[in-house]
Design a protein around this motif. Structure first.
Motif, PDB file in Angstrom:
ATOM      1  N   LYS A   1      13.475   6.031  11.665  1.00  0.00           N
ATOM      2  CA  LYS A   1      13.731   7.206  10.844  1.00  0.00           C
ATOM      3  C   LYS A   1      12.598   7.444   9.857  1.00  0.00           C
ATOM      4  CE  LYS A   1      18.700   6.503  11.310  1.00  0.00           C
ATOM      5  NZ  LYS A   1      19.991   6.258  10.640  1.00  0.00           N
ATOM      6  N   VAL A   2      12.253   8.713   9.683  1.00  0.00           N
ATOM      7  CA  VAL A   2      11.115   9.085   8.843  1.00  0.00           C
ATOM      8  C   VAL A   2      11.600   9.849   7.619  1.00  0.00           C
ATOM      9  CG1 VAL A   2       8.914  10.325   8.788  1.00  0.00           C
ATOM     10  CG2 VAL A   2       9.674   9.232  10.906  1.00  0.00           C
ATOM     11  N   GLY A   3      10.983   9.562   6.465  1.00  0.00           N
ATOM     12  CA  GLY A   3      11.363  10.273   5.254  1.00  0.00           C
ATOM     13  C   GLY A   3      10.434   9.961   4.108  1.00  0.00           C
ATOM     14  N   THR A   4      10.894  10.226   2.887  1.00  0.00           N
ATOM     15  CA  THR A   4      10.096  10.040   1.671  1.00  0.00           C
ATOM     16  C   THR A   4      10.721   8.962   0.804  1.00  0.00           C
ATOM     17  OG1 THR A   4       9.479  12.384   1.723  1.00  0.00           O
ATOM     18  CG2 THR A   4       9.150  11.198  -0.355  1.00  0.00           C
ATOM     19  N   LEU A   5       9.917   8.010   0.353  1.00  0.00           N
ATOM     20  CA  LEU A   5      10.408   6.934  -0.490  1.00  0.00           C
ATOM     21  C   LEU A   5      10.717   7.471  -1.889  1.00  0.00           C
ATOM     22  CD1 LEU A   5      10.931   3.861  -0.703  1.00  0.00           C
ATOM     23  CD2 LEU A   5       8.585   3.634  -1.562  1.00  0.00           C
TER      24      LEU A   5
ATOM     25  N   GLY B   1      15.087   3.193  -1.216  1.00  0.00           N
ATOM     26  CA  GLY B   1      15.922   4.372  -1.024  1.00  0.00           C
ATOM     27  C   GLY B   1      15.058   5.492  -0.480  1.00  0.00           C
ATOM     28  N   VAL B   2      15.424   6.022   0.673  1.00  0.00           N
ATOM     29  CA  VAL B   2      14.584   7.011   1.361  1.00  0.00           C
ATOM     30  C   VAL B   2      15.355   8.305   1.584  1.00  0.00           C
ATOM     31  CG1 VAL B   2      13.251   7.495   3.455  1.00  0.00           C
ATOM     32  CG2 VAL B   2      13.308   5.164   2.514  1.00  0.00           C
ATOM     33  N   GLU B   3      14.678   9.424   1.284  1.00  0.00           N
ATOM     34  CA  GLU B   3      15.225  10.741   1.608  1.00  0.00           C
ATOM     35  C   GLU B   3      14.704  11.126   2.985  1.00  0.00           C
ATOM     36  OE1 GLU B   3      15.383  15.377  -0.026  1.00  0.00           O
ATOM     37  OE2 GLU B   3      14.314  13.826  -1.172  1.00  0.00           O
ATOM     38  N   LEU B   4      15.592  11.159   3.967  1.00  0.00           N
ATOM     39  CA  LEU B   4      15.197  11.413   5.349  1.00  0.00           C
ATOM     40  C   LEU B   4      14.901  12.888   5.604  1.00  0.00           C
ATOM     41  CD1 LEU B   4      17.842   9.165   7.133  1.00  0.00           C
ATOM     42  CD2 LEU B   4      15.442   8.608   6.705  1.00  0.00           C
TER      43      LEU B   4
ATOM     44  N   GLY C   1       0.807  -1.217   0.000  1.00  0.00           N
ATOM     45  CA  GLY C   1       0.000   0.000   0.000  1.00  0.00           C
ATOM     46  C   GLY C   1       0.838   1.264   0.000  1.00  0.00           C
ATOM     47  N   ILE C   2       2.018   1.173  -0.628  1.00  0.00           N
ATOM     48  CA  ILE C   2       2.955   2.308  -0.654  1.00  0.00           C
ATOM     49  C   ILE C   2       3.355   2.582  -2.094  1.00  0.00           C
ATOM     50  CG2 ILE C   2       5.246   3.104   0.080  1.00  0.00           C
ATOM     51  CD1 ILE C   2       5.026   1.277   2.504  1.00  0.00           C
TER      52      ILE C   2
ATOM     53  N   VAL D   1       7.343   7.417   4.664  1.00  0.00           N
ATOM     54  CA  VAL D   1       7.563   6.084   5.224  1.00  0.00           C
ATOM     55  C   VAL D   1       8.409   6.170   6.482  1.00  0.00           C
ATOM     56  CG1 VAL D   1       7.360   4.872   3.006  1.00  0.00           C
ATOM     57  CG2 VAL D   1       9.590   5.739   3.741  1.00  0.00           C
ATOM     58  N   VAL D   2       8.397   5.069   7.243  1.00  0.00           N
ATOM     59  CA  VAL D   2       9.225   4.924   8.438  1.00  0.00           C
ATOM     60  C   VAL D   2      10.149   3.734   8.219  1.00  0.00           C
ATOM     61  CG1 VAL D   2       9.256   4.519  10.920  1.00  0.00           C
ATOM     62  CG2 VAL D   2       7.400   5.837   9.906  1.00  0.00           C
TER      63      VAL D   2
END
Length: 414
Positions: A267-271, A286-289, A254-255, A261-262
């Motif tokens: 850590k929280v950021g954007t996928l 790969g996530v931009e924190l 569902g993403i 995302v977490v």
């Protein structure tokens, strides 16, 4: 009834507090059918020559008790092949015996690329870390082409050659170079293996031998570079859109790219990226924190997977990614009623294992004031913790002193 290994070891005088298969009482325990697989793995964890030089004897007893060749030690998450690659360490084990047992394990179906979930190290990485060229040869002979340069996240996505170089393992370094390891491969900090060798001039006078070895390894690794005088810049690659496998997995979760995302409940950021990579197998996110608590700018080893500010990029297995929970404690004094069902795989009141070592009961789940992300509060069975459920004047749950500990969900298991 035969004593357990643990009780047996505790019964020894302090000067004999290790397992020695040559000692009659130890051999009795070793061959006793009621001695369990976890107890025998506990023996293998003893870093003494008496144990490590008997890796084949102890390992075969583990197999006889029904342990699968790829089954893992519940405490370290290491397989028998992992232990084998440690057991050949100079001065502690027998490399030839360990190599022979490794060949036996591989013939039984041991997976050379299997990794410990705690260290992210494969058998090759362990053999490089403990300077065992005999095991490096055995493992690579059973591996796919190119596996010599597989990376390890716990060593800044460096290869086995980085690991051996940083530990001044000269025999492993020479063996890896001989078998085709890339001396120009750069870790996530842009360092090739020669760069991670300790600076000889920074070493203490008492470490003169190590300084001489460091100097020798630096020269060896730099001479192995294609163009020693010119720093190698790997061409940046822009991976194409989502593969069918990555797209299907994200739909199941569902993403989608661009979602918040977490990572591992912390850590929280954007996928920004989802797919396969060159630094490890499987699907990676790969996530931009939001905060500068990452490890890169969206690139690893010269390959640009996405673009973000320095220290804002991080990669994690897709299984570690989840949607941010909508039910979070917001008051300064969090309540133990915070739901654990929405986030981690455990619930309040469940018994868990913390970092594979300490046991206890989950008493709290939620955000805290002492660190970002989501945390589990555990009441330990024994006074081996750090608090009574309070940190920095904030009470998250209540338990006896020294029985409370906090851990991220990724370090807690049933």
């Amino acid at each position: 009834m035969m004593k357990s290994v643990f009780l047996f070891l505790l019964s020894f005088p302090p000067e004999f507090s290790f397992f020695d298969p040559e000692e009659p009482q130890c051999r009795e325990v070793l061959f006793e059918p009621s001695t369990t697989v976890p107890e025998l793995f506990a023996v293998l964890r003893q870093w003494v020559p008496q144990v490590q030089k008997n890796i084949s004897l102890i390992g075969n007893e583990i197999l006889k008790r029904g342990c699968g060749v790829n089954d893992r030690d519940g405490l370290t998450d290491m397989s028998l092949l992992h232990y084998c690659c440690k057991a050949g360490a100079p001065g502690i084990g027998d490399a030839e015996m360990a190599a022979s047992f490794a060949q036996q394990l591989l013939s039984l179906g041991a997976e050379p690329g299997l990794r410990s979930r705690w260290t992210n190290m494969s058998a090759l990485h362990y053999a490089a870390y403990f300077d065992v060229p005999q095991l490096i040869r055995v493992v690579l002979h059973a591996s796919q082409p190119g596996e010599v340069d597989t990376t390890c996240s716990d060593f800044e996505f460096g290869t086995a050659l980085h690991i051996a170089a940083s530990n001044l393992c000269s025999s492993a370094v020479k063996c890896l170079l001989e078998l085709g390891a890339n001396p120009a491969f750069r870790n996530e900090r842009g360092q090739c293996p020669a760069d991670v060798v300790s600076e000889p001039l920074d070493m203490l006078l008492e470490m003169a031998d190590a300084a001489a070895l460091a100097k020798e390894l630096r020269i060896l690794l730099r001479e192995a570079l294609p163009r020693p005088c010119t720093p190698l810049t790997l061409p940046a690659q822009a991976p194409s859109g989502l593969s069918d496998k990555a797209r299907l997995q994200l739909i199941t979760m569902g993403i989608q790219l661009g979602d918040r995302v977490v990572i591992a409940g912390q850590k929280v950021g954007t996928l920004q990226f989802c797919g396969s990579t060159e630094f490890a197998g499987g699907l990676w996110a790969g996530v931009e924190l939001d905060q500068a608590e990452g490890k890169n700018d969206g690139s690893v080893a010269g390959v640009q997977y996405f673009t973000c500010r320095l220290k804002h990029g991080i990669f994690a297995p897709l299984s570690k990614i989840s949607k941010p929970s909508e039910r979070l404690p917001r008051s300064r004094t969090p309540s133990a009623s915070s739901s654990v069902c929405d986030g981690p795989e455990v619930r309040l009141g469940e018994r868990v294992l913390v970092v594979g070592q300490r046991t206890g009961v989950v008493r709290f789940y939620g955000k805290t004031n002492f660190a970002p992300g989501f945390w589990l509060g555990i009441e330990l069975d024994k006074p081996s913790g750090k608090n009574d459920g309070s940190v920095g004047g904030v009470n998250y749950f209540s338990c006896p002193p020294k029985h409370g500990v906090f851990a991220p969900p990724s370090r807690v298991q049933r």
